[in-house]
Design a protein around this motif. Structure first.
Motif, mmCIF file in Angstrom:
data_model
loop_
_atom_site.group_PDB
_atom_site.id
_atom_site.type_symbol
_atom_site.label_atom_id
_atom_site.label_comp_id
_atom_site.label_asym_id
_atom_site.label_seq_id
_atom_site.Cartn_x
_atom_site.Cartn_y
_atom_site.Cartn_z
ATOM 1 N N MET A 91 -0.490 -10.359 7.992
ATOM 2 C CA MET A 91 -0.493 -8.922 8.247
ATOM 3 C C MET A 91 -0.153 -8.624 9.703
ATOM 4 S SD MET A 91 -3.873 -7.710 6.084
ATOM 5 C CE MET A 91 -4.994 -8.614 7.159
ATOM 6 N N VAL A 92 0.513 -7.487 9.915
ATOM 7 C CA VAL A 92 0.810 -7.008 11.261
ATOM 8 C C VAL A 92 0.483 -5.521 11.328
ATOM 9 C CG1 VAL A 92 2.618 -8.718 11.651
ATOM 10 C CG2 VAL A 92 3.229 -6.492 10.710
ATOM 11 N N TRP A 93 0.387 -5.021 12.554
ATOM 12 C CA TRP A 93 0.130 -3.603 12.798
ATOM 13 C C TRP A 93 1.146 -3.101 13.816
ATOM 14 C CZ3 TRP A 93 -3.450 -7.235 11.838
ATOM 15 C CH2 TRP A 93 -4.477 -6.956 10.926
ATOM 16 N N LEU A 94 1.534 -1.828 13.691
ATOM 17 C CA LEU A 94 2.425 -1.207 14.667
ATOM 18 C C LEU A 94 1.687 -0.241 15.599
ATOM 19 C CD1 LEU A 94 5.693 -0.576 12.595
ATOM 20 C CD2 LEU A 94 5.154 -2.467 14.128
ATOM 21 N N PRO A 95 0.969 0.790 15.096
ATOM 22 C CA PRO A 95 0.260 1.677 16.022
ATOM 23 C C PRO A 95 -0.940 0.982 16.647
ATOM 24 C CG PRO A 95 0.555 2.699 13.849
ATOM 25 C CD PRO A 95 0.852 1.245 13.702
ATOM 26 N N GLY A 96 -1.360 1.486 17.789
ATOM 27 C CA GLY A 96 -2.573 0.992 18.408
ATOM 28 C C GLY A 96 -3.802 1.629 17.788
ATOM 29 N N ASP A 97 -4.948 1.074 18.096
ATOM 30 C CA ASP A 97 -6.216 1.608 17.604
ATOM 31 C C ASP A 97 -7.246 1.460 18.716
ATOM 32 O OD1 ASP A 97 -8.581 2.285 16.387
ATOM 33 O OD2 ASP A 97 -8.219 1.142 14.552
ATOM 34 N N PRO A 98 -7.594 2.560 19.391
ATOM 35 C CA PRO A 98 -8.538 2.450 20.510
ATOM 36 C C PRO A 98 -9.922 2.001 20.076
ATOM 37 C CG PRO A 98 -8.084 4.761 19.966
ATOM 38 C CD PRO A 98 -7.130 3.938 19.174
ATOM 39 N N LEU A 143 0.840 -1.203 0.000
ATOM 40 C CA LEU A 143 0.000 0.000 0.000
ATOM 41 C C LEU A 143 0.877 1.256 0.000
ATOM 42 C CD1 LEU A 143 -3.014 0.833 0.135
ATOM 43 C CD2 LEU A 143 -2.765 0.971 2.621
ATOM 44 N N PRO A 144 1.565 1.546 -1.109
ATOM 45 C CA PRO A 144 2.417 2.739 -1.146
ATOM 46 C C PRO A 144 1.596 4.001 -0.923
ATOM 47 C CG PRO A 144 2.855 1.292 -3.027
ATOM 48 C CD PRO A 144 1.618 0.781 -2.363
ATOM 49 N N GLY A 145 2.083 4.855 -0.048
ATOM 50 C CA GLY A 145 1.384 6.095 0.238
ATOM 51 C C GLY A 145 0.288 5.972 1.267
ATOM 52 N N GLY A 146 0.041 4.761 1.771
ATOM 53 C CA GLY A 146 -0.965 4.582 2.812
ATOM 54 C C GLY A 146 -0.454 5.036 4.164
ATOM 55 N N SER A 147 -1.248 4.803 5.188
ATOM 56 C CA SER A 147 -0.873 5.190 6.541
ATOM 57 C C SER A 147 -0.203 4.023 7.250
ATOM 58 C CB SER A 147 -2.112 5.631 7.323
ATOM 59 O OG SER A 147 -1.800 5.821 8.695
ATOM 60 N N ILE A 148 0.660 4.350 8.198
ATOM 61 C CA ILE A 148 1.292 3.312 9.010
ATOM 62 C C ILE A 148 0.245 2.602 9.873
ATOM 63 C CG2 ILE A 148 1.783 4.880 10.932
ATOM 64 C CD1 ILE A 148 3.977 1.959 9.643
ATOM 65 N N ALA A 149 -0.929 3.206 10.035
ATOM 66 C CA ALA A 149 -1.999 2.559 10.797
ATOM 67 C C ALA A 149 -2.685 1.458 10.000
ATOM 68 C CB ALA A 149 -3.037 3.591 11.238
ATOM 69 N N ASP A 150 -2.492 1.428 8.681
ATOM 70 C CA ASP A 150 -3.050 0.358 7.857
ATOM 71 C C ASP A 150 -2.203 -0.901 8.032
ATOM 72 O OD1 ASP A 150 -5.081 1.963 6.720
ATOM 73 O OD2 ASP A 150 -3.621 2.853 5.347
ATOM 74 N N PRO A 151 -2.788 -2.085 7.769
ATOM 75 C CA PRO A 151 -2.015 -3.319 7.971
ATOM 76 C C PRO A 151 -0.795 -3.394 7.078
ATOM 77 C CG PRO A 151 -4.096 -3.763 6.845
ATOM 78 C CD PRO A 151 -4.166 -2.345 7.319
ATOM 79 N N LEU A 152 0.275 -3.977 7.619
ATOM 80 C CA LEU A 152 1.521 -4.190 6.888
ATOM 81 C C LEU A 152 1.553 -5.655 6.453
ATOM 82 C CD1 LEU A 152 3.891 -2.394 9.437
ATOM 83 C CD2 LEU A 152 2.684 -1.371 7.502
ATOM 84 N N VAL A 153 1.570 -5.896 5.157
ATOM 85 C CA VAL A 153 1.517 -7.255 4.617
ATOM 86 C C VAL A 153 2.944 -7.739 4.402
ATOM 87 C CG1 VAL A 153 0.671 -8.735 2.766
ATOM 88 C CG2 VAL A 153 -0.684 -6.757 3.501
ATOM 89 N N ILE A 154 3.326 -8.808 5.103
ATOM 90 C CA ILE A 154 4.712 -9.294 5.023
ATOM 91 C C ILE A 154 4.805 -10.702 4.454
ATOM 92 C CG2 ILE A 154 5.423 -7.821 6.933
ATOM 93 C CD1 ILE A 154 5.399 -10.282 8.735
ATOM 94 N N GLY A 155 3.680 -11.290 4.014
ATOM 95 C CA GLY A 155 3.732 -12.633 3.450
ATOM 96 C C GLY A 155 2.344 -13.225 3.407
ATOM 97 N N GLN A 156 2.252 -14.554 3.522
ATOM 98 C CA GLN A 156 0.958 -15.219 3.529
ATOM 99 C C GLN A 156 0.987 -16.410 4.475
ATOM 100 O OE1 GLN A 156 0.089 -16.738 -0.384
ATOM 101 N NE2 GLN A 156 1.511 -18.430 -0.220
ATOM 102 N N TYR A 157 -0.221 -16.792 4.952
ATOM 103 C CA TYR A 157 -0.373 -17.970 5.797
ATOM 104 C C TYR A 157 -0.445 -19.224 4.928
ATOM 105 C CZ TYR A 157 -1.328 -15.182 9.991
ATOM 106 O OH TYR A 157 -1.227 -14.329 11.057
ATOM 107 N N ASP A 158 -0.424 -20.375 5.592
ATOM 108 C CA ASP A 158 -0.408 -21.626 4.845
ATOM 109 C C ASP A 158 -1.747 -21.954 4.190
ATOM 110 O OD1 ASP A 158 -1.768 -22.111 7.185
ATOM 111 O OD2 ASP A 158 -0.757 -23.987 7.657
ATOM 112 N N ASP A 159 -2.799 -21.184 4.483
ATOM 113 C CA ASP A 159 -4.061 -21.380 3.778
ATOM 114 C C ASP A 159 -4.270 -20.338 2.687
ATOM 115 O OD1 ASP A 159 -4.518 -19.144 5.292
ATOM 116 O OD2 ASP A 159 -6.299 -19.901 6.309
ATOM 117 N N GLY A 160 -3.233 -19.542 2.417
ATOM 118 C CA GLY A 160 -3.281 -18.571 1.328
ATOM 119 C C GLY A 160 -3.705 -17.185 1.730
ATOM 120 N N SER A 161 -4.171 -16.969 2.958
ATOM 121 C CA SER A 161 -4.597 -15.641 3.387
ATOM 122 C C SER A 161 -3.370 -14.782 3.704
ATOM 123 C CB SER A 161 -5.506 -15.740 4.606
ATOM 124 O OG SER A 161 -4.854 -16.411 5.670
ATOM 125 N N PRO A 162 -3.491 -13.438 3.581
ATOM 126 C CA PRO A 162 -2.332 -12.566 3.788
ATOM 127 C C PRO A 162 -1.870 -12.550 5.240
ATOM 128 C CG PRO A 162 -4.320 -11.265 3.458
ATOM 129 C CD PRO A 162 -4.690 -12.686 3.168
#
Length: 669
Positions: free
Chosen positions: A252-259, A231-250
């Motif tokens: 994803m991790v997050w750094l900032p919190g979200d109340p 997601l170039p140009g997106g916010s750091i609050a959006d999910p960061l996609v670093i690969g995929q799970y063994d069932d094919g789903s993305p």
């Protein structure tokens, strides 16, 4: 004969009673047949001349057959089909008998022959199911018996394209979820699957219920090449996609919190043995971060940016190990409270995307009258410590523990990467302050250092991979469903073709990414001066400068602390100059003359100015070795001058014994 006699006596002693007892299970189909005949005759008596009744009976027959088919979806295919045919035939006969009469045409023959055949088919089915000898055991029950869970029961099962999830209920008082966790490897063996393909997710509300998850096909076998950030140009609050799970789903991790969703901000530990793909995992996360518009990053990498050089222009501050890392840590300790203070003044309980924008909302004004203040925003900040084992060892765990505990409320994420997060590398307090982890392949004995016991009990075993499956990992972090913690994933692979795209990303970040805000900049410059303000001049050069003169080739490049420095307490009385110390390098040709205190301070001040100009803001006696040789002074003389400079406010002790931070010349101590 004995059994026959026993059953005869148990049913009153007569043969008739015995036969009735044996016939009872087979009577329901025949009773049903009789009921159909009665229903058809009665319907004809009531609705023989009614067209509406004929339509209603026809629709009722169709609906009843459909309901039978739907109700049998969880039974075997044969039973479902048999039931539907029986209901369809019976309801069709009733409809025909109601309209034409039960004795019209072929209806009597159909009733007597067809009905008898259907009733007998159910009798045959029952006889086969209840014949003498033990009933055949289901495949599921046989599997559980093999692995020591014979009394467990499998409930509702969901079958997806590459995932089977079965509800499991254990025997109360005899089995617990821990028994299933210990049996996972045997279940994998019985199914001829790898250990990571079988997981167990215990229920949070019961000690004997959970879900058994089986992923029969490894969709991670073929590596996926990195094609660029998600997601170039997106916010750091959006999910960061670093690969995929063994069932094919993305993955994803997050750094900032979200109340709004109850997600806490995250600090990450990236751990994996040599060859496990830790470098690619780091690049996946790092490129995602640098592609966002509202974040800045500080990087410490003692490996001379071997993996990250194409990205160098994108970092707000990048240093190698040694004194550069010491300065960065010192700056970070002062930047965090400054950022927290700014957020508090602008009524932010934690960092949000709105905090990164110019403050035009009166609700977030720092003015007493609550009118819009127009202050520049505060971008999110990531402090990345690569190959952090030496840094942790030399600077001390307390430094990182304090940073981690305070940074989240300041909109700062700490990311620590090292090969083995064992107790001799990292204290339990520091490990506890890094709750999120990307755990790659490791030695089986190190699994407990990387992952919580609750996750390994679910079937997560990075030790099963070692360095044989680069990029395979488990991710535990806030924002990820806990059911996913034990699901393996794989990060994307970086090949030589990725270099040009990484360079393009770095240039995009320079033009469009966030720049350091005034609060962060002022706090860092106040602490380390030119080491931060002149950082862009050193981006493409080696930033570690351990002396003003030439580096001693025999001095370890990654060492942050000389043993002799450690032996000198900054608060202890330091030795004075020894008899015969030479001060003539600056004050003339009289090499035997001891400099006056004013001359000594002037001489030492010039040396500190040289260090500051070079961007090295943390020093100790070892850093003056070449300088002493060039100017003819001894180490004890330098130690005395360090104490004098500290008394003058030009130096301040760091958290590391024997190391001093230079107070920038234009900044009051």
């Amino acid at each position: 004969m004995a059994s026959t006699t026993a059953q005869t006596s148990s049913t009153g002693g007569s043969v008739g009673a015995y036969l009735l007892h044996r016939a009872k299970p087979h009577l329901p189909p025949w009773l049903g047949l009789a009921g159909v005949g009665i229903a058809g005759s009665g319907a004809h008596f009531m609705w023989a001349d009614s067209v509406g009744a004929g339509v209603g009976l026809t629709l009722s027959a169709v609906a009843l057959t459909g309901a039978t088919w739907w109700a049998g979806r969880e039974t075997s295919a044969q039973r479902r089909l048999h039931s539907a045919i029986t209901v369809a035939a019976g309801s069709a006969w009733v409809t025909g008998a109601a309209l034409a009469g039960p004795l019209a045409g072929a209806l009597p023959d159909a009733y007597l022959m067809g009905g008898a055949v259907l009733a007998l088919s159910w009798n045959v089915r029952m006889t086969l199911r209840t014949s003498d000898g033990p009933a055949p055991e289901s495949a599921d029950k046989g599997l559980l018996a093999k692995v020591g869970l014979a009394k467990a029961r499998i409930g509702r099962t969901e079958v997806e394209p590459n995932r089977v999830t079965a509800a499991l209920q254990l025997e109360g008082g005899e089995q617990t979820n821990d028994d299933v966790a210990r049996a996972l490897v045997r279940i994998a063996s019985a199914l001829d699957l790898p250990q990571s393909a079988v997981r167990y997710q215990p229920s949070a509300d019961s000690a004997r219920r959970g879900e058994l998850v089986i992923v029969p096909r490894d969709m991670l076998g073929e590596p996926v090449e990195w094609q660029g950030p998600s997601l170039p140009g997106g916010s750091i609050a959006d999910p960061l996609v670093i690969g995929q799970y063994d069932d094919g789903s993305p993955l994803m991790v997050w750094l900032p919190g979200d109340p709004d969703v109850g997600r806490n901000a995250s600090h990450f530990l990236i751990a994996g043995m040599t060859g496990s793909g830790k470098g690619d995992a780091a690049l996946n996360l790092m490129t995602e971060i640098l592609s966002r518009r509202d974040v800045i990053m500080w990087l410490s990498d003692p490996k001379a940016f071997q993996d990250y050089r194409p990205l160098l222009p994108a970092y707000d501050w990048a240093v190698e190990g040694g004194a550069g890392t010491e300065a960065m840590v010192e700056a970070l300790q002062h930047v965090i409270p400054a950022r927290t203070g700014w957020l508090g003044k602008h009524s932010y309980r934690q960092w949000t995307t709105q905090a990164a924008e110019t403050q035009t909302d009166p609700a977030h004004s720092c003015r007493p009258d609550r009118t819009a203040c127009g202050c520049p925003g505060l971008p999110f900040m990531v402090a990345w410590m690569e190959e952090a084992a030496n840094t942790l060892r030399n600077l001390g765990d307390d430094v990182f523990t304090g940073i981690a505990q305070e940074a989240r409320s300041a909109g700062v994420s700490l990311i620590v990467s090292l090969q083995r997060p064992s107790y001799d590398q990292m204290s339990t307090s520091t490990r506890a302050s890094l709750p999120s982890v990307i755990a790659l392949g490791c030695d089986p004995r190190d699994e407990g250092f990387s992952l919580p016991d609750s996750v390994t009990n679910q079937g997560a075993h990075p030790g099963a991979w070692g360095n044989r499956r680069p990029g395979y990992c488990y991710v535990v972090s806030s924002g990820i469903d806990e059911d996913r913690y034990a699901s393996p994933g794989r990060t994307q692979q970086f090949t030589p073709r990725a270099v040009s795209l990484m360079e393009t990303l770095a240039q995009w970040a320079v033009r469009n990414g966030a720049t350091a805000d005034p609060i962060t900049t002022a706090a860092a410059r106040a602490v380390v001066g030119n080491a931060y303000s002149g950082r862009q001049d050193h981006t493409d050069e080696t930033t570690e400068q351990t002396t003003v003169g030439e580096q001693d080739d025999d001095m370890p490049q990654t060492s942050l602390l000389d043993p002799e420095d450690a032996a000198m307490d900054p608060e202890a009385e330091l030795p004075g100059a020894q008899q015969g110390d030479d001060a003539g390098g600056l004050f003339g040709t009289d090499t035997g003359r001891r400099p006056t205190p004013e001359e000594a301070r002037e001489l030492f001040a010039r040396a500190l100015d040289q260090f500051e100009a070079a961007g090295q803001m943390v020093v100790g006696p070892k850093d003056f070795m070449d300088w002493c040789d060039a100017n003819g002074y001894s180490r004890p003389w330098v130690s005395a001058r360090l104490r004098d400079a500290a008394e003058d406010g030009r130096l301040q002790p760091t958290s590391t014994t024997g190391r001093w931070r230079i107070v920038p010349a234009l900044t009051p101590a």
